[in-house]
Design a protein around this motif. Structure first.
Motif, PDB file in Angstrom:
ATOM      1  N   VAL A   1      28.882  13.038  79.461  1.00 23.34           N
ATOM      2  CA  VAL A   1      28.224  14.198  80.059  1.00 23.34           C
ATOM      3  C   VAL A   1      26.894  13.803  80.677  1.00 23.34           C
ATOM      4  O   VAL A   1      26.571  14.173  81.815  1.00 23.34           O
ATOM      5  N   ARG A   2      26.116  13.029  79.925  1.00 21.23           N
ATOM      6  CA  ARG A   2      24.799  12.629  80.433  1.00 21.23           C
ATOM      7  C   ARG A   2      24.938  11.768  81.688  1.00 21.23           C
ATOM      8  O   ARG A   2      24.187  11.944  82.656  1.00 21.23           O
ATOM      9  N   ALA A   3      25.887  10.832  81.672  1.00 20.10           N
ATOM     10  CA  ALA A   3      26.056   9.939  82.818  1.00 20.10           C
ATOM     11  C   ALA A   3      26.471  10.706  84.061  1.00 20.10           C
ATOM     12  O   ALA A   3      25.956  10.461  85.164  1.00 20.10           O
ATOM     13  N   VAL A   4      27.415  11.650  83.917  1.00 20.48           N
ATOM     14  CA  VAL A   4      27.875  12.432  85.067  1.00 20.48           C
ATOM     15  C   VAL A   4      26.731  13.270  85.628  1.00 20.48           C
ATOM     16  O   VAL A   4      26.515  13.316  86.849  1.00 20.48           O
ATOM     17  N   GLU A   5      26.004  13.947  84.758  1.00 22.13           N
ATOM     18  CA  GLU A   5      24.908  14.790  85.228  1.00 22.13           C
ATOM     19  C   GLU A   5      23.794  13.952  85.858  1.00 22.13           C
ATOM     20  O   GLU A   5      23.189  14.366  86.851  1.00 22.13           O
ATOM     21  N   THR A   6      23.551  12.772  85.299  1.00 18.72           N
ATOM     22  CA  THR A   6      22.542  11.884  85.884  1.00 18.72           C
ATOM     23  C   THR A   6      22.975  11.406  87.260  1.00 18.72           C
ATOM     24  O   THR A   6      22.189  11.435  88.223  1.00 18.72           O
ATOM     25  N   ALA A   7      24.218  10.947  87.359  1.00 23.98           N
ATOM     26  CA  ALA A   7      24.717  10.447  88.644  1.00 23.98           C
ATOM     27  C   ALA A   7      24.721  11.538  89.700  1.00 23.98           C
ATOM     28  O   ALA A   7      24.299  11.322  90.847  1.00 23.98           O
ATOM     29  N   LEU A   8      25.210  12.729  89.326  1.00 23.86           N
ATOM     30  CA  LEU A   8      25.283  13.809  90.302  1.00 23.86           C
ATOM     31  C   LEU A   8      23.885  14.276  90.713  1.00 23.86           C
ATOM     32  O   LEU A   8      23.650  14.607  91.880  1.00 23.86           O
ATOM     33  N   SER A   9      22.947  14.287  89.756  1.00 25.99           N
ATOM     34  CA  SER A   9      21.564  14.624  90.104  1.00 25.99           C
ATOM     35  C   SER A   9      21.017  13.632  91.116  1.00 25.99           C
ATOM     36  O   SER A   9      20.319  14.009  92.070  1.00 25.99           O
ATOM     37  N   GLY A  10      21.329  12.348  90.924  1.00 20.58           N
ATOM     38  CA  GLY A  10      20.878  11.335  91.872  1.00 20.58           C
ATOM     39  C   GLY A  10      21.485  11.524  93.248  1.00 20.58           C
ATOM     40  O   GLY A  10      20.801  11.414  94.279  1.00 20.58           O
ATOM     41  N   ILE A  11      22.783  11.829  93.280  1.00 19.94           N
ATOM     42  CA  ILE A  11      23.461  12.069  94.562  1.00 19.94           C
ATOM     43  C   ILE A  11      22.839  13.255  95.281  1.00 19.94           C
ATOM     44  O   ILE A  11      22.577  13.218  96.491  1.00 19.94           O
ATOM     45  N   TYR A  12      22.591  14.335  94.544  1.00 26.00           N
ATOM     46  CA  TYR A  12      21.994  15.516  95.149  1.00 26.00           C
ATOM     47  C   TYR A  12      20.573  15.240  95.628  1.00 26.00           C
ATOM     48  O   TYR A  12      20.162  15.704  96.703  1.00 26.00           O
ATOM     49  N   LYS A  13      19.820  14.492  94.838  1.00 24.37           N
ATOM     50  CA  LYS A  13      18.431  14.221  95.209  1.00 24.37           C
ATOM     51  C   LYS A  13      18.362  13.466  96.530  1.00 24.37           C
ATOM     52  O   LYS A  13      17.632  13.837  97.455  1.00 24.37           O
ATOM     53  N   ILE A  14      19.131  12.366  96.627  1.00 18.52           N
ATOM     54  CA  ILE A  14      19.036  11.555  97.845  1.00 18.52           C
ATOM     55  C   ILE A  14      19.652  12.267  99.041  1.00 18.52           C
ATOM     56  O   ILE A  14      19.208  12.087 100.184  1.00 18.52           O
ATOM     57  N   LEU A  15      20.674  13.109  98.800  1.00 20.40           N
ATOM     58  CA  LEU A  15      21.315  13.818  99.908  1.00 20.40           C
ATOM     59  C   LEU A  15      20.450  14.958 100.419  1.00 20.40           C
ATOM     60  O   LEU A  15      20.094  15.008 101.606  1.00 20.40           O
ATOM     61  N   PHE A  16      20.084  15.875  99.540  1.00 19.67           N
ATOM     62  CA  PHE A  16      19.405  17.089  99.975  1.00 19.67           C
ATOM     63  C   PHE A  16      17.922  16.870 100.290  1.00 19.67           C
ATOM     64  O   PHE A  16      17.379  17.547 101.168  1.00 19.67           O
ATOM     65  N   LEU A  17      17.279  15.939  99.614  1.00 16.61           N
ATOM     66  CA  LEU A  17      15.848  15.725  99.838  1.00 16.61           C
ATOM     67  C   LEU A  17      15.548  14.557 100.760  1.00 16.61           C
ATOM     68  O   LEU A  17      14.574  14.595 101.512  1.00 16.61           O
ATOM     69  N   ASP A  18      16.368  13.510 100.714  1.00 19.17           N
ATOM     70  CA  ASP A  18      16.078  12.303 101.492  1.00 19.17           C
ATOM     71  C   ASP A  18      17.019  12.086 102.665  1.00 19.17           C
ATOM     72  O   ASP A  18      16.785  11.204 103.488  1.00 19.17           O
ATOM     73  N   GLY A  19      18.105  12.839 102.717  1.00 16.98           N
ATOM     74  CA  GLY A  19      19.053  12.661 103.814  1.00 16.98           C
ATOM     75  C   GLY A  19      19.829  11.365 103.747  1.00 16.98           C
ATOM     76  O   GLY A  19      20.282  10.853 104.762  1.00 16.98           O
ATOM     77  N   LEU A  20      20.021  10.834 102.523  1.00 17.76           N
ATOM     78  CA  LEU A  20      20.774   9.596 102.333  1.00 17.76           C
ATOM     79  C   LEU A  20      22.119   9.920 101.687  1.00 17.76           C
ATOM     80  O   LEU A  20      22.181  10.698 100.725  1.00 17.76           O
ATOM     81  N   VAL A  21      23.174   9.302 102.183  1.00 12.13           N
ATOM     82  CA  VAL A  21      24.505   9.514 101.626  1.00 12.13           C
ATOM     83  C   VAL A  21      25.101   8.159 101.268  1.00 12.13           C
ATOM     84  O   VAL A  21      25.293   7.313 102.136  1.00 12.13           O
ATOM     85  N   HIS A  22      25.349   7.939  99.976  1.00 11.58           N
ATOM     86  CA  HIS A  22      26.111   6.766  99.554  1.00 11.58           C
ATOM     87  C   HIS A  22      27.572   7.170  99.634  1.00 11.58           C
ATOM     88  O   HIS A  22      28.064   7.939  98.817  1.00 11.58           O
ATOM     89  N   CYS A  23      28.267   6.666 100.646  1.00  9.56           N
ATOM     90  CA  CYS A  23      29.621   7.139 100.949  1.00  9.56           C
ATOM     91  C   CYS A  23      30.714   6.393 100.192  1.00  9.56           C
ATOM     92  O   CYS A  23      31.898   6.658 100.419  1.00  9.56           O
ATOM     93  N   ASP A  24      30.343   5.478  99.313  1.00  9.89           N
ATOM     94  CA  ASP A  24      31.341   4.602  98.699  1.00  9.89           C
ATOM     95  C   ASP A  24      31.206   4.573  97.185  1.00  9.89           C
ATOM     96  O   ASP A  24      31.307   3.519  96.567  1.00  9.89           O
ATOM     97  N   LEU A  25      30.993   5.743  96.572  1.00 12.84           N
ATOM     98  CA  LEU A  25      30.762   5.798  95.125  1.00 12.84           C
ATOM     99  C   LEU A  25      32.072   5.951  94.352  1.00 12.84           C
ATOM    100  O   LEU A  25      32.235   6.852  93.533  1.00 12.84           O
ATOM    101  N   HIS A  26      33.015   5.061  94.605  1.00 14.12           N
ATOM    102  CA  HIS A  26      34.233   5.012  93.806  1.00 14.12           C
ATOM    103  C   HIS A  26      33.923   4.306  92.479  1.00 14.12           C
ATOM    104  O   HIS A  26      32.815   3.772  92.291  1.00 14.12           O
ATOM    105  N   PRO A  27      34.861   4.270  91.528  1.00 13.03           N
ATOM    106  CA  PRO A  27      34.555   3.701  90.211  1.00 13.03           C
ATOM    107  C   PRO A  27      34.111   2.246  90.228  1.00 13.03           C
ATOM    108  O   PRO A  27      33.483   1.798  89.270  1.00 13.03           O
ATOM    109  N   GLY A  28      34.405   1.505  91.285  1.00 11.85           N
ATOM    110  CA  GLY A  28      33.956   0.118  91.350  1.00 11.85           C
ATOM    111  C   GLY A  28      32.509  -0.031  91.766  1.00 11.85           C
ATOM    112  O   GLY A  28      31.949  -1.124  91.680  1.00 11.85           O
ATOM    113  N   ASN A  29      31.886   1.057  92.208  1.00 13.78           N
ATOM    114  CA  ASN A  29      30.483   0.987  92.647  1.00 13.78           C
ATOM    115  C   ASN A  29      29.559   1.890  91.833  1.00 13.78           C
ATOM    116  O   ASN A  29      28.348   1.878  92.064  1.00 13.78           O
ATOM    117  N   LEU A  30      30.110   2.645  90.901  1.00 14.06           N
ATOM    118  CA  LEU A  30      29.298   3.539  90.074  1.00 14.06           C
ATOM    119  C   LEU A  30      29.756   3.390  88.626  1.00 14.06           C
ATOM    120  O   LEU A  30      30.897   3.692  88.303  1.00 14.06           O
TER     121      LEU A  30
END
Length: 444
Positions: A272-301
């Protein structure tokens, strides 16, 4: 896959994939494009005539994905990108493409050592105390190795496959030519195929650019600094210079303990903690910084047993223009708050559509679609199904989405599986709200 075959034979980095191999790619690319296009077009035509456009058989979709996988790195990367183009392709095909990863055999140890010596610009023994020539990770573009510097620092060494840049460049030229021809056919006429392939080709070519990847690692690390529990490997300050990265060598921090833990191995609390942490990071960089990591499959996260997350491989990070960032951010916010009317306005402001389109009818259908997902938990919300509904709605009204509006969807879509596997009861729209509000209402 010529470069892979040459590497298995232990060829040198200068001769592993020669220019003589390029003419053979014409036949490979032609066969692949014609074979895939004919199969998909025939089934798609039947589905369209029967009113079930998105009912492409799953087995057929998997067969098409397999054929693209065998055609080499360019097609693997393009397929991953096409996996988000529900406005262009049937949903089953998009699903098969989005699950396609480019795990291929590594180059031989002999070739790896030769590549390192050629690209380092110095004798390896003057920099490394140890270099393990057995790859710890292998993809169609590059392989990653573990090494130790003379001062004892553990590093990861990423080496681009020999000759892959020539293969990709040749493939992309042929695809551009083929797409321009297909765009004139009745099946493709009116679709933004040329623009979509051009933008996707730029994204594929960008994954060959280790200088850009090094910069993306630094950018991601800085953007995620305020999100506790996420680690991104930084380029080595003395060895990731442009002279080396431009030759296909990237030396960066080595992150120990990377492996794919199952939810059972992690335990509920860490999952639970890992998912919420990862998703918070994705939201932070997307909505605030305009960055999209487009390749977050299980081999990269990698969720870790302590609930932290390791995020690697910044070869496919997109920086959104400010207008695109704000448009997607507001769309996501309005979707989460049930404002389908405003969602429709945002889509109409970013898409191409024909004169005389019935905007009122489109808006009414968008309102119904948004109402159907507002407040859904991750276990109940199927992003692929929602996206399919969104793009089917656009297709019926003759709209074509801006490709830049697709990349954020790609980043979240690739990550969706991890949410469902590790934390199915998460309300990911609620988790997004603090970042959406900050981005839209408190950011100056």
């Amino acid at each position: 896959m010529t470069s892979v075959a040459a590497s298995r034979a232990g060829a040198s980095p200068r001769t592993g994939t020669g220019l003589g191999a390029i003419p053979g790619r014409v036949l490979t690319v032609t066969r692949t494009v014609i074979g895939v296009a004919a199969r998909v077009a025939g089934l798609w035509a039947v589905a369209t005539l029967t009113g079930r456009r998105h009912a492409l058989p799953a087995a057929t979709a998997r067969a098409v994905a397999t054929r693209l996988h065998r055609a080499g790195p360019t097609f693997v990367k393009l397929a991953q990108l096409l996996g988000t183009r529900l406005d262009l392709l049937p949903a089953e095909l998009c699903a098969a493409f989005s699950r396609l990863y480019d795990d291929v055999p590594a180059v031989s140890p002999r070739t790896a050592r030769a590549l390192l010596a050629d690209r380092l610009g110095a004798p390896p023994e003057t920099v490394f105390a140890r270099f393990d020539a057995e790859a710890v990770a292998s993809g169609s573009i590059a392989c990653v190795y573990r090494a130790t510097l003379l001062d004892g620092t553990e590093v990861a060494v990423k080496l681009r496959r020999p000759g892959v840049e020539r293969i990709v460049a040749a493939d992309l030229r042929l695809l551009a030519w083929g797409t321009a021809l297909l765009a004139r056919t009745p099946l493709m006429r009116g679709l933004p195929a040329v623009a979509a392939v051009r933008q996707m080709s730029e994204a594929v070519a960008g994954q060959l650019d280790f200088t850009a990847e090094a910069a993306s690692l630094v950018r991601l690390s800085a953007a995620l600094e305020s999100v506790e529990g996420i680690r991104v490997p930084l380029p080595h300050p003395g060895l990731a210079d442009a002279a080396r990265t431009s030759r296909g060598l990237l030396v960066m921090e080595y992150l120990p303990g990377l492996r794919r833990f199952s939810p059972a191995e992690l335990g509920r609390e860490a999952s639970v903690r890992a998912v919420e942490t990862a998703l918070s990071g994705i939201y932070k960089i997307l909505f605030l910084d305009g960055l999209v990591h487009c390749d977050l499959h299980p081999g990269n996260l990698y969720p870790m047993p302590d609930g932290t997350v390791q995020m690697i491989d910044a070869g496919f990070v997109v920086r959104l223009p400010e207008a695109a960032r704000r448009a997607f951010t507001e769309f996501f916010f309005r979707m989460g708050t049930g404002n389908g009317r405003r969602c429709a306005e945002i889509v109409l402001s970013t898409a191409r559509y024909p004169a005389g389109m019935d905007a009122a009818a489109f808006t009414a259908e968008m309102v119904a679609l948004v109402d159907s997902v507002t407040g859904a938990r991750a276990a109940d919300f199927d992003l692929l199904r929602f996206a399919a509904g969104l793009f089917e709605l656009q297709r019926r009204h003759g709209l074509h989405a801006d490709p830049l509006f697709i990349f954020p969807l790609l980043g979240i879509l690739v990550f969706e599986g991890a949410i469902n596997d590790h934390h199915p009861e998460l309300d990911f729209q609620e988790l997004a709200m603090p970042y959406l509000i900050q981005a839209l209402f408190t950011r100056r």
